[in-house]
Design a protein around this motif. Structure first.
Motif, mmCIF file in Angstrom:
data_model
loop_
_atom_site.group_PDB
_atom_site.id
_atom_site.type_symbol
_atom_site.label_atom_id
_atom_site.label_comp_id
_atom_site.label_asym_id
_atom_site.label_seq_id
_atom_site.Cartn_x
_atom_site.Cartn_y
_atom_site.Cartn_z
ATOM 1 N N LEU A 1 -3.012 2.725 -20.907
ATOM 2 C CA LEU A 1 -3.773 3.874 -20.413
ATOM 3 C C LEU A 1 -3.164 5.189 -20.870
ATOM 4 O O LEU A 1 -3.864 6.080 -21.353
ATOM 5 C CB LEU A 1 -3.842 3.841 -18.883
ATOM 6 C CG LEU A 1 -4.401 5.104 -18.205
ATOM 7 C CD1 LEU A 1 -5.872 5.284 -18.572
ATOM 8 C CD2 LEU A 1 -4.231 5.023 -16.693
ATOM 9 N N VAL A 2 -1.851 5.344 -20.722
ATOM 10 C CA VAL A 2 -1.218 6.648 -20.938
ATOM 11 C C VAL A 2 -1.011 6.956 -22.410
ATOM 12 O O VAL A 2 -0.874 8.127 -22.796
ATOM 13 C CB VAL A 2 0.122 6.756 -20.183
ATOM 14 C CG1 VAL A 2 -0.065 6.466 -18.704
ATOM 15 C CG2 VAL A 2 1.176 5.825 -20.778
ATOM 16 N N GLY A 3 -0.947 5.952 -23.253
ATOM 17 C CA GLY A 3 -0.754 6.185 -24.673
ATOM 18 C C GLY A 3 0.704 6.194 -25.083
ATOM 19 O O GLY A 3 1.617 6.229 -24.250
ATOM 20 N N ALA A 4 0.918 6.202 -26.400
ATOM 21 C CA ALA A 4 2.268 6.070 -26.945
ATOM 22 C C ALA A 4 3.132 7.309 -26.720
ATOM 23 O O ALA A 4 4.366 7.227 -26.745
ATOM 24 C CB ALA A 4 2.179 5.775 -28.448
ATOM 25 N N ASP A 5 2.518 8.468 -26.498
ATOM 26 C CA ASP A 5 3.287 9.702 -26.366
ATOM 27 C C ASP A 5 3.868 9.900 -24.966
ATOM 28 O O ASP A 5 4.662 10.821 -24.760
ATOM 29 C CB ASP A 5 2.412 10.910 -26.718
ATOM 30 C CG ASP A 5 2.010 10.919 -28.181
ATOM 31 O OD1 ASP A 5 2.759 10.323 -28.990
ATOM 32 O OD2 ASP A 5 0.959 11.498 -28.508
ATOM 33 N N VAL A 6 3.461 9.077 -24.015
ATOM 34 C CA VAL A 6 3.945 9.218 -22.641
ATOM 35 C C VAL A 6 4.873 8.052 -22.319
ATOM 36 O O VAL A 6 4.439 6.896 -22.295
ATOM 37 C CB VAL A 6 2.771 9.258 -21.632
ATOM 38 C CG1 VAL A 6 3.290 9.310 -20.200
ATOM 39 C CG2 VAL A 6 1.877 10.461 -21.912
ATOM 40 N N GLU A 7 6.140 8.354 -22.075
ATOM 41 C CA GLU A 7 7.096 7.302 -21.759
ATOM 42 C C GLU A 7 6.814 6.725 -20.377
ATOM 43 O O GLU A 7 6.599 7.464 -19.415
ATOM 44 C CB GLU A 7 8.521 7.849 -21.810
ATOM 45 C CG GLU A 7 9.598 6.782 -21.680
ATOM 46 C CD GLU A 7 10.993 7.310 -21.968
ATOM 47 O OE1 GLU A 7 11.920 6.484 -22.030
ATOM 48 O OE2 GLU A 7 11.137 8.532 -22.135
ATOM 49 N N THR A 8 6.797 5.405 -20.290
ATOM 50 C CA THR A 8 6.554 4.711 -19.023
ATOM 51 C C THR A 8 7.786 3.901 -18.648
ATOM 52 O O THR A 8 8.195 3.013 -19.393
ATOM 53 C CB THR A 8 5.331 3.783 -19.135
ATOM 54 O OG1 THR A 8 4.182 4.550 -19.512
ATOM 55 C CG2 THR A 8 5.047 3.108 -17.801
ATOM 56 N N LEU A 9 8.370 4.217 -17.492
ATOM 57 C CA LEU A 9 9.581 3.549 -17.040
ATOM 58 C C LEU A 9 9.326 2.824 -15.729
ATOM 59 O O LEU A 9 8.480 3.228 -14.933
ATOM 60 C CB LEU A 9 10.709 4.571 -16.837
ATOM 61 C CG LEU A 9 11.134 5.403 -18.059
ATOM 62 C CD1 LEU A 9 12.180 6.426 -17.652
ATOM 63 C CD2 LEU A 9 11.657 4.506 -19.159
ATOM 64 N N ALA B 1 -5.129 13.387 -21.968
ATOM 65 C CA ALA B 1 -5.085 12.131 -21.231
ATOM 66 C C ALA B 1 -6.022 11.078 -21.826
ATOM 67 O O ALA B 1 -5.820 9.881 -21.623
ATOM 68 C CB ALA B 1 -5.448 12.364 -19.760
ATOM 69 N N PHE B 2 -7.046 11.521 -22.576
ATOM 70 C CA PHE B 2 -8.007 10.600 -23.188
ATOM 71 C C PHE B 2 -8.123 10.881 -24.692
ATOM 72 O O PHE B 2 -9.218 11.145 -25.198
ATOM 73 C CB PHE B 2 -9.381 10.766 -22.535
ATOM 74 C CG PHE B 2 -9.462 10.311 -21.109
ATOM 75 C CD1 PHE B 2 -9.924 9.046 -20.789
ATOM 76 C CD2 PHE B 2 -9.087 11.159 -20.080
ATOM 77 C CE1 PHE B 2 -10.012 8.636 -19.472
ATOM 78 C CE2 PHE B 2 -9.167 10.752 -18.759
ATOM 79 C CZ PHE B 2 -9.625 9.480 -18.443
ATOM 80 N N PRO B 3 -7.024 10.817 -25.425
ATOM 81 C CA PRO B 3 -7.095 11.136 -26.868
ATOM 82 C C PRO B 3 -7.975 10.167 -27.636
ATOM 83 O O PRO B 3 -8.604 10.546 -28.630
ATOM 84 C CB PRO B 3 -5.630 11.048 -27.318
ATOM 85 C CG PRO B 3 -4.979 10.127 -26.325
ATOM 86 C CD PRO B 3 -5.662 10.416 -25.023
ATOM 87 N N ASP B 4 -8.045 8.904 -27.192
ATOM 88 C CA ASP B 4 -8.880 7.920 -27.881
ATOM 89 C C ASP B 4 -10.359 8.266 -27.749
ATOM 90 O O ASP B 4 -11.121 8.195 -28.717
ATOM 91 C CB ASP B 4 -8.607 6.521 -27.328
ATOM 92 C CG ASP B 4 -8.705 6.453 -25.809
ATOM 93 O OD1 ASP B 4 -8.646 7.506 -25.137
ATOM 94 O OD2 ASP B 4 -8.823 5.334 -25.261
ATOM 95 N N VAL B 5 -10.764 8.688 -26.551
ATOM 96 C CA VAL B 5 -12.164 9.048 -26.334
ATOM 97 C C VAL B 5 -12.506 10.339 -27.074
ATOM 98 O O VAL B 5 -13.588 10.479 -27.671
ATOM 99 C CB VAL B 5 -12.472 9.192 -24.831
ATOM 100 C CG1 VAL B 5 -13.969 9.444 -24.610
ATOM 101 C CG2 VAL B 5 -12.043 7.948 -24.061
ATOM 102 N N GLU B 6 -11.583 11.296 -27.046
ATOM 103 C CA GLU B 6 -11.808 12.557 -27.752
ATOM 104 C C GLU B 6 -11.960 12.318 -29.257
ATOM 105 O O GLU B 6 -12.789 12.948 -29.919
ATOM 106 C CB GLU B 6 -10.641 13.515 -27.488
ATOM 107 C CG GLU B 6 -10.564 13.999 -26.050
ATOM 108 C CD GLU B 6 -11.490 15.164 -25.773
ATOM 109 O OE1 GLU B 6 -11.286 16.232 -26.356
ATOM 110 O OE2 GLU B 6 -12.425 14.991 -24.960
ATOM 111 N N ALA B 7 -11.148 11.408 -29.795
ATOM 112 C CA ALA B 7 -11.241 11.098 -31.226
ATOM 113 C C ALA B 7 -12.598 10.481 -31.555
ATOM 114 O O ALA B 7 -13.208 10.783 -32.590
ATOM 115 C CB ALA B 7 -10.113 10.155 -31.636
ATOM 116 N N LEU B 8 -13.090 9.619 -30.680
ATOM 117 C CA LEU B 8 -14.418 9.031 -30.879
ATOM 118 C C LEU B 8 -15.507 10.090 -30.756
ATOM 119 O O LEU B 8 -16.462 10.107 -31.551
ATOM 120 C CB LEU B 8 -14.655 7.916 -29.848
ATOM 121 C CG LEU B 8 -13.839 6.640 -30.016
ATOM 122 C CD1 LEU B 8 -13.935 5.773 -28.763
ATOM 123 C CD2 LEU B 8 -14.328 5.854 -31.243
#
Length: 320
Positions: free
Chosen positions: A148-156, A253-260
């Motif tokens: 969901l968050v994408g590669a640019d957001v670190e998830t710990l 937060a939605f770069p995939d949707v924006e790219a589409l």
């Protein structure tokens, strides 16, 4: 009696008066100058640098100026139709917290939009991993969140039983920086702060055995110094997360949707029934999940409705 003017930082906000720490380390309880509140409707928030005036240090000081902010965490004021509410100022990172055992993906999407809109670095920390049934369950949740968050957001993932996980979170807040913790009540924000500090500096509630939810105890916004690191702003659980100016946050937060969306035939495509809509095509081909599409559309519609309300409010003010 001669007045002294000094600059300090708002380090605590509760139901009383703001606590301001001066540059020499002294702390003063303050109230706002009447002209500041009535003239510009500006109130100091946690993290604000302010100019204060006082006669004696044991008296309440007067906040006479809020200095320019580098960043703001803003939501729509839940008590007003079209007014922004600043929750925190002057920070470097927003850490979004969600419990590993009960991630609310819809709320996480909204929290990410608000966090990205600030322009600060954004991270996600999954708490209460020790309450999960297995490590596989925790890893499954982490992968869902990462998707969901994408590669640019670190998830710990953090757990009291894993000291290295606490150190990984501490590394997000190096010396000289400030991070804001956001998340709903009971996700373990205060417990996380206690782990980072190494002692109980924040009160926590009793955790229910059935679902691991803690009673909400933090009622004030407070900056906490983390030994060997920077500062953490522990915030009360925020229920309402109404969006204000969040177009850029939605995009981040939605770069995939924006790219589409950039591939749609029409620039003003609403992604409903228009021909040549790349977003709808991605949903139909399973490239984009229906849930993520629905969340994106709901947030965009909320922003459009907010713009309409703000325009109506401006028009009504002009007519008065």
């Amino acid at each position: 009696m001669e007045e002294t003017v000094a600059i300090g930082c708002v380090v605590k906000l509760d139901r009383g008066f703001p606590l301001v720490r001066l540059e020499d380390g002294a702390e003063l309880r303050c109230k706002h100058a009447t002209s500041l509140v009535k003239g510009e409707r500006v109130r100091a928030v946690i993290g604000d640098r302010v100019r204060v005036s006082f006669a004696e240090r044991n008296d309440k000081a007067l906040i006479v100026e809020v200095l320019p902010r580098t960043r703001e965490l803003v939501r729509k004021d839940p008590t007003e139709r079209a007014v922004p509410q600043v929750l925190a100022a002057n920070f470097d990172r927003v850490i979004v917290t969600q419990p590993s055992v009960e991630v609310n993906m819809r709320r996480l999407e909204r929290e990410l939009v608000l966090a990205h809109e600030t322009g600060a670095a954004v991270s996600v920390v999954l708490t209460k991993a020790d309450l999960a049934e297995s490590e596989d369950e925790v890893e499954h949740v982490r992968e869902r969140v990462r998707a969901l968050v994408g590669a640019d957001v670190e998830t710990l993932v953090v757990s009291e039983a894993m000291p290295e996980s606490v150190e990984a979170v501490r590394a997000l807040v190096p010396e000289g920086t400030t991070a804001v913790l956001i998340g709903r009540s009971g996700v373990g924000k205060s417990s996380l702060v206690n782990l980072l500090v190494g002692r109980d500096v924040q009160e926590t509630g009793t955790v229910r055995e059935t679902d691991g939810a803690g009673r909400h105890t933090t009622v004030s916004r407070e900056i906490v110094e983390v030994p060997g690191a920077g500062r953490i702003v522990d915030m009360p659980g925020v229920r309402g997360l109404g969006l204000w100016d969040a177009e850029e946050g939605i995009g981040a937060a939605f770069p995939d949707v924006e790219a589409l969306a950039a591939q749609c035939r029409f620039r003003d495509c609403t992604h409903h029934e228009e021909p040549g809509c790349a977003v709808r095509a991605a949903v139909e081909s399973s490239e984009l999940t229906p849930e993520r599409y629905a969340s994106y559309q709901a947030l965009q519609q909320e922003m459009a409705a907010m713009r309409d309300r703000r325009e109506e409010a401006r028009r009504m003010n002009k007519e008065k």
